[in-house]
Design a protein around this motif. Structure first.
Motif, PDB file in Angstrom:
ATOM      1  N   MET A 134       0.829  -1.219   0.000  1.00  0.00           N
ATOM      2  CA  MET A 134       0.000   0.000   0.000  1.00  0.00           C
ATOM      3  C   MET A 134       0.854   1.257   0.000  1.00  0.00           C
ATOM      4  O   MET A 134       1.780   1.370   0.787  1.00  0.00           O
ATOM      5  N   LYS A 135       0.500   2.199  -0.853  1.00  0.00           N
ATOM      6  CA  LYS A 135       1.221   3.469  -0.870  1.00  0.00           C
ATOM      7  C   LYS A 135       0.653   4.392   0.202  1.00  0.00           C
ATOM      8  O   LYS A 135      -0.540   4.667   0.233  1.00  0.00           O
ATOM      9  N   ILE A 136       1.529   4.883   1.064  1.00  0.00           N
ATOM     10  CA  ILE A 136       1.106   5.810   2.115  1.00  0.00           C
ATOM     11  C   ILE A 136       1.440   7.223   1.661  1.00  0.00           C
ATOM     12  O   ILE A 136       2.529   7.489   1.165  1.00  0.00           O
ATOM     13  N   ASP A 137       0.486   8.134   1.825  1.00  0.00           N
ATOM     14  CA  ASP A 137       0.739   9.550   1.552  1.00  0.00           C
ATOM     15  C   ASP A 137       0.754  10.271   2.902  1.00  0.00           C
ATOM     16  O   ASP A 137      -0.293  10.434   3.532  1.00  0.00           O
ATOM     17  N   PRO A 138       1.929  10.703   3.368  1.00  0.00           N
ATOM     18  CA  PRO A 138       2.022  11.265   4.725  1.00  0.00           C
ATOM     19  C   PRO A 138       1.155  12.515   4.929  1.00  0.00           C
ATOM     20  O   PRO A 138       0.840  12.861   6.065  1.00  0.00           O
ATOM     21  N   LYS A 139       0.765  13.173   3.859  1.00  0.00           N
ATOM     22  CA  LYS A 139      -0.110  14.353   4.013  1.00  0.00           C
ATOM     23  C   LYS A 139      -1.574  13.960   4.205  1.00  0.00           C
ATOM     24  O   LYS A 139      -2.394  14.746   4.662  1.00  0.00           O
ATOM     25  N   LEU A 140      -1.898  12.735   3.808  1.00  0.00           N
ATOM     26  CA  LEU A 140      -3.314  12.317   3.806  1.00  0.00           C
ATOM     27  C   LEU A 140      -3.606  11.125   4.702  1.00  0.00           C
ATOM     28  O   LEU A 140      -4.766  10.859   5.031  1.00  0.00           O
ATOM     29  N   ASP A 141      -2.542  10.403   5.081  1.00  0.00           N
ATOM     30  CA  ASP A 141      -2.751   9.129   5.780  1.00  0.00           C
ATOM     31  C   ASP A 141      -2.085   9.141   7.153  1.00  0.00           C
ATOM     32  O   ASP A 141      -0.995   9.690   7.329  1.00  0.00           O
ATOM     33  N   LEU A 142      -2.729   8.497   8.116  1.00  0.00           N
ATOM     34  CA  LEU A 142      -2.133   8.278   9.429  1.00  0.00           C
ATOM     35  C   LEU A 142      -1.872   6.782   9.583  1.00  0.00           C
ATOM     36  O   LEU A 142      -2.688   5.959   9.157  1.00  0.00           O
ATOM     37  N   VAL A 143      -0.739   6.453  10.193  1.00  0.00           N
ATOM     38  CA  VAL A 143      -0.341   5.049  10.290  1.00  0.00           C
ATOM     39  C   VAL A 143       0.056   4.710  11.717  1.00  0.00           C
ATOM     40  O   VAL A 143       0.807   5.442  12.355  1.00  0.00           O
ATOM     41  N   LEU A 144      -0.459   3.596  12.193  1.00  0.00           N
ATOM     42  CA  LEU A 144      -0.009   3.028  13.472  1.00  0.00           C
ATOM     43  C   LEU A 144       0.550   1.648  13.158  1.00  0.00           C
ATOM     44  O   LEU A 144      -0.176   0.793  12.648  1.00  0.00           O
ATOM     45  N   GLU A 145       1.826   1.446  13.442  1.00  0.00           N
ATOM     46  CA  GLU A 145       2.448   0.158  13.114  1.00  0.00           C
ATOM     47  C   GLU A 145       3.095  -0.386  14.375  1.00  0.00           C
ATOM     48  O   GLU A 145       3.807   0.333  15.078  1.00  0.00           O
ATOM     49  N   ARG A 146       2.861  -1.663  14.663  1.00  0.00           N
ATOM     50  CA  ARG A 146       3.418  -2.244  15.874  1.00  0.00           C
ATOM     51  C   ARG A 146       3.496  -3.765  15.741  1.00  0.00           C
ATOM     52  O   ARG A 146       2.652  -4.362  15.071  1.00  0.00           O
ATOM     53  N   VAL A 147       4.498  -4.345  16.374  1.00  0.00           N
ATOM     54  CA  VAL A 147       4.549  -5.809  16.460  1.00  0.00           C
ATOM     55  C   VAL A 147       3.897  -6.206  17.774  1.00  0.00           C
ATOM     56  O   VAL A 147       4.233  -5.654  18.831  1.00  0.00           O
ATOM     57  N   ILE A 148       2.931  -7.108  17.696  1.00  0.00           N
ATOM     58  CA  ILE A 148       2.204  -7.494  18.915  1.00  0.00           C
ATOM     59  C   ILE A 148       2.282  -8.999  19.148  1.00  0.00           C
ATOM     60  O   ILE A 148       2.449  -9.781  18.211  1.00  0.00           O
ATOM     61  N   ASP A 149       2.136  -9.352  20.411  1.00  0.00           N
ATOM     62  CA  ASP A 149       2.272 -10.739  20.857  1.00  0.00           C
ATOM     63  C   ASP A 149       0.913 -11.446  20.782  1.00  0.00           C
ATOM     64  O   ASP A 149       0.277 -11.719  21.806  1.00  0.00           O
ATOM     65  N   LEU A 150       0.462 -11.670  19.560  1.00  0.00           N
ATOM     66  CA  LEU A 150      -0.854 -12.284  19.355  1.00  0.00           C
ATOM     67  C   LEU A 150      -0.848 -12.834  17.930  1.00  0.00           C
ATOM     68  O   LEU A 150      -0.307 -12.188  17.028  1.00  0.00           O
ATOM     69  N   SER A 151      -1.433 -13.979  17.719  1.00  0.00           N
ATOM     70  CA  SER A 151      -1.417 -14.578  16.379  1.00  0.00           C
ATOM     71  C   SER A 151      -2.313 -13.797  15.425  1.00  0.00           C
ATOM     72  O   SER A 151      -3.291 -13.166  15.850  1.00  0.00           O
ATOM     73  N   PRO A 152      -1.996 -13.829  14.131  1.00  0.00           N
ATOM     74  CA  PRO A 152      -2.867 -13.184  13.147  1.00  0.00           C
ATOM     75  C   PRO A 152      -4.323 -13.637  13.275  1.00  0.00           C
ATOM     76  O   PRO A 152      -5.241 -12.827  13.146  1.00  0.00           O
ATOM     77  N   GLU A 153      -4.535 -14.901  13.574  1.00  0.00           N
ATOM     78  CA  GLU A 153      -5.904 -15.432  13.658  1.00  0.00           C
ATOM     79  C   GLU A 153      -6.681 -14.780  14.815  1.00  0.00           C
ATOM     80  O   GLU A 153      -7.879 -14.504  14.698  1.00  0.00           O
ATOM     81  N   LEU A 154      -5.982 -14.520  15.939  1.00  0.00           N
ATOM     82  CA  LEU A 154      -6.671 -13.888  17.070  1.00  0.00           C
ATOM     83  C   LEU A 154      -6.887 -12.393  16.824  1.00  0.00           C
ATOM     84  O   LEU A 154      -7.893 -11.828  17.258  1.00  0.00           O
ATOM     85  N   VAL A 155      -5.958 -11.760  16.124  1.00  0.00           N
ATOM     86  CA  VAL A 155      -6.172 -10.353  15.757  1.00  0.00           C
ATOM     87  C   VAL A 155      -7.395 -10.255  14.848  1.00  0.00           C
ATOM     88  O   VAL A 155      -8.263  -9.394  15.025  1.00  0.00           O
ATOM     89  N   TRP A 156      -7.459 -11.179  13.896  1.00  0.00           N
ATOM     90  CA  TRP A 156      -8.607 -11.196  12.969  1.00  0.00           C
ATOM     91  C   TRP A 156      -9.921 -11.405  13.731  1.00  0.00           C
ATOM     92  O   TRP A 156     -10.908 -10.696  13.490  1.00  0.00           O
ATOM     93  N   ALA A 157      -9.919 -12.363  14.642  1.00  0.00           N
ATOM     94  CA  ALA A 157     -11.136 -12.633  15.433  1.00  0.00           C
ATOM     95  C   ALA A 157     -11.535 -11.387  16.227  1.00  0.00           C
ATOM     96  O   ALA A 157     -12.721 -11.018  16.284  1.00  0.00           O
ATOM     97  N   ALA A 158     -10.546 -10.711  16.815  1.00  0.00           N
ATOM     98  CA  ALA A 158     -10.833  -9.519  17.616  1.00  0.00           C
ATOM     99  C   ALA A 158     -11.520  -8.441  16.785  1.00  0.00           C
ATOM    100  O   ALA A 158     -12.395  -7.720  17.270  1.00  0.00           O
ATOM    101  N   TRP A 159     -11.134  -8.340  15.515  1.00  0.00           N
ATOM    102  CA  TRP A 159     -11.661  -7.299  14.633  1.00  0.00           C
ATOM    103  C   TRP A 159     -12.994  -7.664  13.972  1.00  0.00           C
ATOM    104  O   TRP A 159     -13.676  -6.790  13.441  1.00  0.00           O
ATOM    105  N   THR A 160     -13.324  -8.945  13.935  1.00  0.00           N
ATOM    106  CA  THR A 160     -14.464  -9.355  13.094  1.00  0.00           C
ATOM    107  C   THR A 160     -15.615  -9.995  13.860  1.00  0.00           C
ATOM    108  O   THR A 160     -16.623 -10.348  13.259  1.00  0.00           O
ATOM    109  N   GLU A 161     -15.478 -10.148  15.187  1.00  0.00           N
ATOM    110  CA  GLU A 161     -16.581 -10.716  15.975  1.00  0.00           C
ATOM    111  C   GLU A 161     -17.101  -9.649  16.934  1.00  0.00           C
ATOM    112  O   GLU A 161     -16.354  -9.157  17.791  1.00  0.00           O
TER     113      GLU A 161
END
Lengths: 165, 165
Positions: free
Chosen positions: A1-28
């Motif tokens: 994804m192309k980020i445009d710093p004038k138009l986009d805000l980004v939060l990036e972090r490595v977290i101690d949780l599996s992709p599957e649990l992150v997905w569940a947290a966001w979709t249930e």
């Protein structure tokens, strides 16, 4: 994804949780209610129709007990990897009225990538113009989304070992 | 699709053209330029990135030679059957500024169904509120989209037998 710093805000972090649990947290909806809104605010209702054009509705309650509904719709869904939604459209892609709790619309992309320590998590908020982007930043995007992410990780880790959920 | 008569405008017609040619007319920029804008207006430029989140850009020229750019993005693509796009979002689902030639955003769905005589063609324009819907109708939605459809059929039939294209 192309980020445009004038138009986009980004939060990036490595977290101690599996992709599957992150997905569940966001979709249930039941999970969303536990972490989505930085405390002392809370999320008291959530509706998710997980398909492009499906509704994504939340109701946030302020510490004073005032409810703030937010309606949006999903745009792109890649299970366990990518979720895109916007409040510029409502269910079935209908253009939204400007009635959300923010004075502008935005499109959010949640990128979930497997990482040695769990998940590389990236949240991107895209805006129509630099002014909306700046407003969103000044309203505390990084702090708010960061705090919600802390809550997500804490809640899902607790749920995983049976202390919550 | 559920139609809300207070919010949606519908043009439905059976046309003498195969679903595949209707699809080509809607998805190839060179075709779009030949039919998309009711004459004496014309479409002088068109960009199509045929994927959800891909840009759909046209430039309409008035009889006075004034150019009106329109930018939107595709939302749903079912080859030869269904095309959904909106000007409430730009490329990559970014919320749009309100800068199009219309005073409101809308989402369009083009339904293309096989029919004994060719194609049952349905164009649906969805709006945020009754006022925008009414404005769009008063601006001549049915006449404009109907005339463009006549042009589409005439052009594609001619192209098919080698008189144009």
């Amino acid at each position: 994804m192309k980020i445009d710093p004038k138009l986009d805000l980004v939060l990036e972090r490595v977290i101690d949780l599996s992709p599957e649990l992150v997905w569940a947290a966001w979709t249930e909806p039941e999970h969303i209610k536990h972490w989505f809104t930085p405390r002392p605010w809370s999320t008291v209702d959530c509706e998710i129709d997980l398909r492009p054009g499906g509704i994504f509705r939340t109701v946030m309650r302020s510490p004073d007990g005032e409810d703030h509904p937010n309606v949006g719709c999903f745009l792109e869904i890649v299970p366990n990897r990518k979720l895109v939604f916007t409040d510029a459209l409502e269910a079935n892609f209908r253009p939204a009225r400007q009635e959300s709790s923010l004075p502008f619309h935005f499109t959010a992309t949640i990128l979930i990538e497997p990482h040695g320590k769990g998940t590389k998590y990236t949240a991107i908020a895209m805006h129509a113009d630099p002014d909306s982007c700046k407003k969103h930043e000044e309203m505390g995007f990084h702090e708010g989304w960061g705090k919600a992410l802390d809550q997500l990780v804490g809640y899902m880790n607790a749920a995983r070992v049976g202390h919550a959920g």
